[in-house]
Design a protein around this motif. Structure first.
Motif, short mmCIF file in Angstrom:
data_model
loop_
_atom_site.label_atom_id
_atom_site.label_comp_id
_atom_site.label_asym_id
_atom_site.label_seq_id
_atom_site.Cartn_x
_atom_site.Cartn_y
_atom_site.Cartn_z
N MET A 108 60.64 -28.03 19.34
CA MET A 108 59.54 -27.65 20.20
C MET A 108 58.25 -27.67 19.40
O MET A 108 58.23 -27.26 18.25
N ASP A 109 57.20 -28.04 20.10
CA ASP A 109 55.90 -28.03 19.44
C ASP A 109 55.18 -26.72 19.78
O ASP A 109 55.54 -26.00 20.69
N TRP A 110 54.14 -26.42 19.05
CA TRP A 110 53.44 -25.13 19.18
C TRP A 110 52.82 -24.89 20.56
O TRP A 110 52.88 -23.76 21.07
N PRO A 111 52.23 -25.85 21.20
CA PRO A 111 51.69 -25.57 22.53
C PRO A 111 52.76 -25.13 23.53
O PRO A 111 52.53 -24.25 24.37
N THR A 112 53.96 -25.71 23.42
CA THR A 112 55.05 -25.31 24.31
C THR A 112 55.48 -23.87 24.03
O THR A 112 55.72 -23.07 24.94
N ILE A 146 53.66 -21.50 22.69
CA ILE A 146 52.59 -20.61 23.14
C ILE A 146 52.63 -20.47 24.65
O ILE A 146 52.47 -19.36 25.20
N LEU A 147 52.91 -21.56 25.37
CA LEU A 147 53.00 -21.51 26.82
C LEU A 147 54.17 -20.61 27.25
O LEU A 147 54.03 -19.77 28.15
N ILE A 148 55.33 -20.77 26.60
CA ILE A 148 56.49 -19.95 26.94
C ILE A 148 56.22 -18.48 26.64
O ILE A 148 56.54 -17.60 27.46
N LEU A 149 55.61 -18.19 25.51
CA LEU A 149 55.27 -16.80 25.17
C LEU A 149 54.26 -16.24 26.17
O LEU A 149 54.35 -15.06 26.56
N GLY A 150 53.31 -17.02 26.60
CA GLY A 150 52.34 -16.59 27.60
C GLY A 150 53.01 -16.27 28.93
O GLY A 150 52.71 -15.25 29.57
N VAL A 151 53.92 -17.14 29.36
CA VAL A 151 54.64 -16.92 30.61
C VAL A 151 55.49 -15.67 30.50
O VAL A 151 55.55 -14.85 31.43
#
Length: 86
Positions: free
Chosen positions: A1-5, A7-12
């Motif tokens: 997984m890359d960092w934007p993904t 960060i998106l999962i952590l945000g969700v």
């Protein structure tokens, strides 16, 4: 997984956790309000019952006082009659 993904999962997950906390807090507040409402209704019923009992007791005391006054009057009459006989 890359960092934007990530960060998106952590945000969700953070948003989902926040929403879950709000739902639980709202449910608890609603339950507390329901309990307070039930308590208020129970207190009202108890007050009404107390007032009915107090009224009944007052009426009974008034009847007893009237009966006692009548008996007192009769006793005084009998005493007068006995004194006049002596």
């Amino acid at each position: 997984m890359d960092w934007p993904t990530v960060i998106l999962i952590l945000g969700v997950l953070a948003i989902a956790t926040f929403v879950a906390v709000i739902v639980v807090a709202t449910r608890n507040e609603s339950r507390r309000l329901d309990i307070d409402t039930e308590r208020s209704e129970e207190i009202r019923r108890l007050v009404t019952r107390y007032e009915e009992l107090a009224t009944g007791t007052r009426d009974a005391q008034q009847r007893a006082a009237a009966d006692l006054a009548e008996l007192h009057t009769r006793v005084v009459g009998v005493e007068k009659l006995l004194r006049s006989v002596e």
